[in-house]
Design a protein around this motif. Structure first.
Motif, PDB file in Angstrom:
ATOM      1  N   SER A  30       0.840  -1.194   0.000  1.00  0.00           N
ATOM      2  CA  SER A  30       0.000   0.000   0.000  1.00  0.00           C
ATOM      3  C   SER A  30       0.874   1.244   0.000  1.00  0.00           C
ATOM      4  CB  SER A  30      -0.922   0.004   1.221  1.00  0.00           C
ATOM      5  OG  SER A  30      -0.157   0.044   2.417  1.00  0.00           O
TER       6      SER A  30
ATOM      7  N   ARG B 274      -4.727   0.374   4.972  1.00  0.00           N
ATOM      8  CA  ARG B 274      -3.725  -0.278   4.122  1.00  0.00           C
ATOM      9  C   ARG B 274      -4.329  -1.101   2.989  1.00  0.00           C
ATOM     10  NH1 ARG B 274       0.572  -2.992   8.119  1.00  0.00           N
ATOM     11  NH2 ARG B 274       1.256  -3.800   6.082  1.00  0.00           N
ATOM     12  N   GLY B 275      -5.636  -1.015   2.787  1.00  0.00           N
ATOM     13  CA  GLY B 275      -6.278  -1.622   1.628  1.00  0.00           C
ATOM     14  C   GLY B 275      -5.981  -3.095   1.447  1.00  0.00           C
ATOM     15  N   GLU B 276      -5.490  -3.452   0.243  1.00  0.00           N
ATOM     16  CA  GLU B 276      -5.266  -4.851  -0.111  1.00  0.00           C
ATOM     17  C   GLU B 276      -4.156  -5.510   0.704  1.00  0.00           C
ATOM     18  OE1 GLU B 276      -6.838  -6.928  -2.034  1.00  0.00           O
ATOM     19  OE2 GLU B 276      -8.350  -5.505  -2.716  1.00  0.00           O
ATOM     20  N   ASP B 277      -3.408  -4.716   1.465  1.00  0.00           N
ATOM     21  CA  ASP B 277      -2.402  -5.311   2.361  1.00  0.00           C
ATOM     22  C   ASP B 277      -3.050  -6.284   3.342  1.00  0.00           C
ATOM     23  OD1 ASP B 277      -0.407  -3.906   1.177  1.00  0.00           O
ATOM     24  OD2 ASP B 277      -0.002  -2.553   2.860  1.00  0.00           O
TER      25      ASP B 277
END
Length: 463
Positions: A138, A308-311
Motif C-alpha cells: 500500500s 492499508r487496503g489490499e495489504d
C-alpha cells in the motif's frame, strides 16, 4: 581503499587532535577551518565521514549539514556541540546529522562514533530486511519503508507512533537491521510491564549490596544494548521520576548503576514508541515535555491496518502460510467471501487482531477452507453469552463464585487454562494418547486439538 574524512573546525588544536585520532584509526583526513574551504573540498572529493563544529567563522554548521544531506546523502555528518547544549544537537539531527558529540571531546566516545558512522557507507544494507518484517504494498507502507531507509542511516532518536497492534516494534527492528548497528544487540522493553520499584534497576543495573536482595552485580538494559539499539515500547508508561533519569542518560550518553559511584559511558541508539498521544500526556502532567523533545527528534507514524487496503489480504495469506508451516499442515485458503469480509472489517486491534482472527479460523474451520463465518468478525468479546439474552429491563441472574468453584485469587486466564489442560490430559490418557480418537471424543478437529496442546505446552510427542 582508505576511508577519507573531512574535519571542519576553526580551532587548530582541535583539528590536530581529530586528525591524529582518525589517522590512528586508518582514516585519512582533510582539514577545513571554515565553511568556504569545506565546500571547496566537498566539491572535489568523496568522503566517508564529515566532522564539523557548529559555530564557524563564516556560518553555522547546520547549514553544512543540510547541504551535505542534499548533495551527498551517503556521507554521515557528526557535529560538535557545546556541553549541555542539547537543543543545538537536536536541531542538527533534525537537519540530517548522523549524530553529535559534545566538547571537550571524549576520545573513546569519538572513536566509537566514527566507527559506527563509517560503517554506514562501507557496510552493505541487509537484503530484503524490510520485506521480511513489514509486509505490504500500500502507498502508506511504501512511504514508511522509504522513511525507514533514511532513519537507519542516522543515530537520531526516533519516536514510532501508532495504534496498538499496528507493528511499531517491527518498524524499530527494521530501522536497527538496516543501520550500522545491525550486528549489535536489539533490546526491546515494554516500559509498562516493569514494576515501578524495579524500573531503575532494570534500566541501569545495580551493584551487589546496593539494596536488600541485590546479591550480585546485575547489568541493566542499557548495558545489554551497548553498541546496539534500545527500543522503549509504551514509553508513556514510565514513572515521572524515571523519566528524569532517562532524560539525563540520553543527554549525557552515560548511566549510573544503583550503588555505583561513577557513571559509565554508553553507546546506544534510542528508539521509542507508544500508542498514547504524548502531547496529551504532557498536558495532563503524565509525561515530561523535555523528555518528549529528546526522544521525538524524528517521528515515524505507523498506519493502522484499516488504511492499508489490499495489504489486509496479503498479510492474511502470509499468516496462513506461517500457520501451515508451524503445524506441518496444508494451507487453508480464504474464500472470496472471507476476503471481502476482511476488507470491510475495521480492525481496531490492527495487525495483531488480524493474526489472532486467522489463527482461530485456521484452527477451527471445517474442510481446510476458511469462509467468512469462520472469521467471526461480528462477534465482540464483550457480547458473548450463554443462553438467551434477558428481555428489556431484566436483570441478569447473579452467579455465585462458590457455585462455579472459581477462586478469585487466581487470574481467570490461568484458571481456565488449568481446566482445559485437565480435560485434555484426562481424555488423552483415556485413549492412550491417540490424538485422533481424543479429538473425536472431545468434538473438535484434530487440528484444533493440536493447536490447544501447543498453546498449553502439551505438544511433546514423547508424552
Amino acid at each position: 581503499m582508505t576511508n577519507q574524512a573531512l574535519i571542519i573546525d576553526d580551532e587548530p588544536d582541535i583539528l590536530e587532535l581529530l586528525d591524529i585520532t582518525l589517522t590512528r584509526m586508518g582514516i585519512s583526513a582533510d582539514r577545513a577551518e571554515n565553511l568556504s574551504v569545506a565546500r571547496k573540498l566537498l566539491a572535489t572529493n568523496r568522503y566517508q565521514l564529515c566532522l564539523t563544529d557548529m559555530r564557524l567563522p563564516d556560518g553555522n554548521g547546520i547549514e553544512l549539514v543540510k547541504e551535505i544531506q542534499h548533495q551527498h546523502p551517503q556521507t554521515p555528518v557528526v557535529v560538535f556541540t557545546a556541553h549541555g547544549n542539547m537543543d543545538t544537537a537536536i536541531e542538527a539531527m533534525k537537519a540530517g546529522a548522523y549524530d553529535f558529540i559534545t566538547k571537550p571531546v571524549d576520545l573513546e566516545q569519538l572513536r566509537q562514533l566514527v566507527t559506527s558512522a563509517v560503517a554506514v557507507t562501507t557496510t552493505p544494507t541487509a537484503v530484503n530486511v524490510q520485506e521480511s518484517l513489514i509486509k505490504g504494498q500500500s502507498p502508506a507502507i511504501v512511504n514508511l519503508r522509504e522513511k525507514i531507509i533514511k532513519l537507519a542511516r542516522s543515530q537520531a532518536p526516533v519516536f514510532i507512533s501508532g495504534e496498538s497492534g499496528s507493528g511499531k516494534e517491527l518498524v524499530a527492528r527494521s530501522i536497527h537491521l538496516q543501520g550500522p548497528r545491525a550486528q549489535a544487540p536489539f533490546v526491546a522493553v515494554n516500559c509498562g510491564a516493569i514494576p515501578a520499584e524495579l524500573v531503575e534497576s532494570e534500566f541501569f543495573g545495580h551493584r551487589k549490596g546496593s539494596f536488600t536482595g541485590a546479591q550480585k552485580d546485575k547489568p541493566g538494559l542499557f548495558q545489554a544494548a551497548h553498541g546496539g539499539t534500545l527500543f522503549l515500547d509504551e514509553v508513556a508508561d514510565l514513572p515521572l521520576d524515571m523519566q528524569v533519569k532517562l532524560l539525563r542518560a540520553i543527554q549525557e550518553k552515560a548511566i549510573r548503576a544503583i550503588g555505583d559511584a561513577e557513571e559509565t559511558k554508553i553507546d546506544v541508539r534510542i528508539l521509542s514508541a507508544s500508542h498514547k498521544d504524548l502531547t496529551e500526556a504532557i498536558a495532563n502532567g503524565e509525561f515530561r515535555a523535555d523528555l518528549y523533545y529528546r526522544i521525538n527528534v524524528i517521528d515515524a507514524p505507523v498506519p493502522p491496518l484499516r488504511q492499508r487496503g489490499e495489504d489486509i489480504v496479503l498479510l492474511a495469506e502470509y499468516f496462513l502460510e506461517q500457520f501451515a508451516q508451524d503445524y506441518n499442515d496444508e494451507k487453508a485458503p480464504l474464500t472470496e467471501n472471507a476476503k471481502s469480509a476482511l476488507l470491510n472489517y475495521d480492525f481496531p486491534g490492527n495487525v495483531r487482531e488480524l493474526h489472532n482472527i486467522l489463527e482461530r479460523a485456521y484452527t477451527l474451520c471445517d474442510g481446510h477452507v476458511i469462509d467468512a463465518l469462520d472469521l467471526q468478525l461480528n462477534v465482540l468479546p464483550n457480547s458473548a453469552h450463554l443462553g438467551a439474552a434477558p428481555g428489556p429491563g431484566a436483570q441478569p441472574e447473579p452467579r455465585s463464585n462458590t457455585a462455579t468453584g472459581y477462586d478469585e485469587s487466581i487470574p481467570l486466564d490461568d484458571y481456565l487454562s488449568d481446566i482445559e489442560r485437565d480435560i485434555l490430559l484426562n481424555t488423552l490418557d483415556k485413549y492412550r494418547w491417540n490424538r485422533t480418537l481424543a479429538a473425536k471424543a472431545l468434538g473438535i478437529t484434530f487440528r484444533s486439538l493440536r493447536y490447544r496442546l501447543k498453546k498449553l505446552g502439551l505438544d511433546n510427542d514423547e508424552q
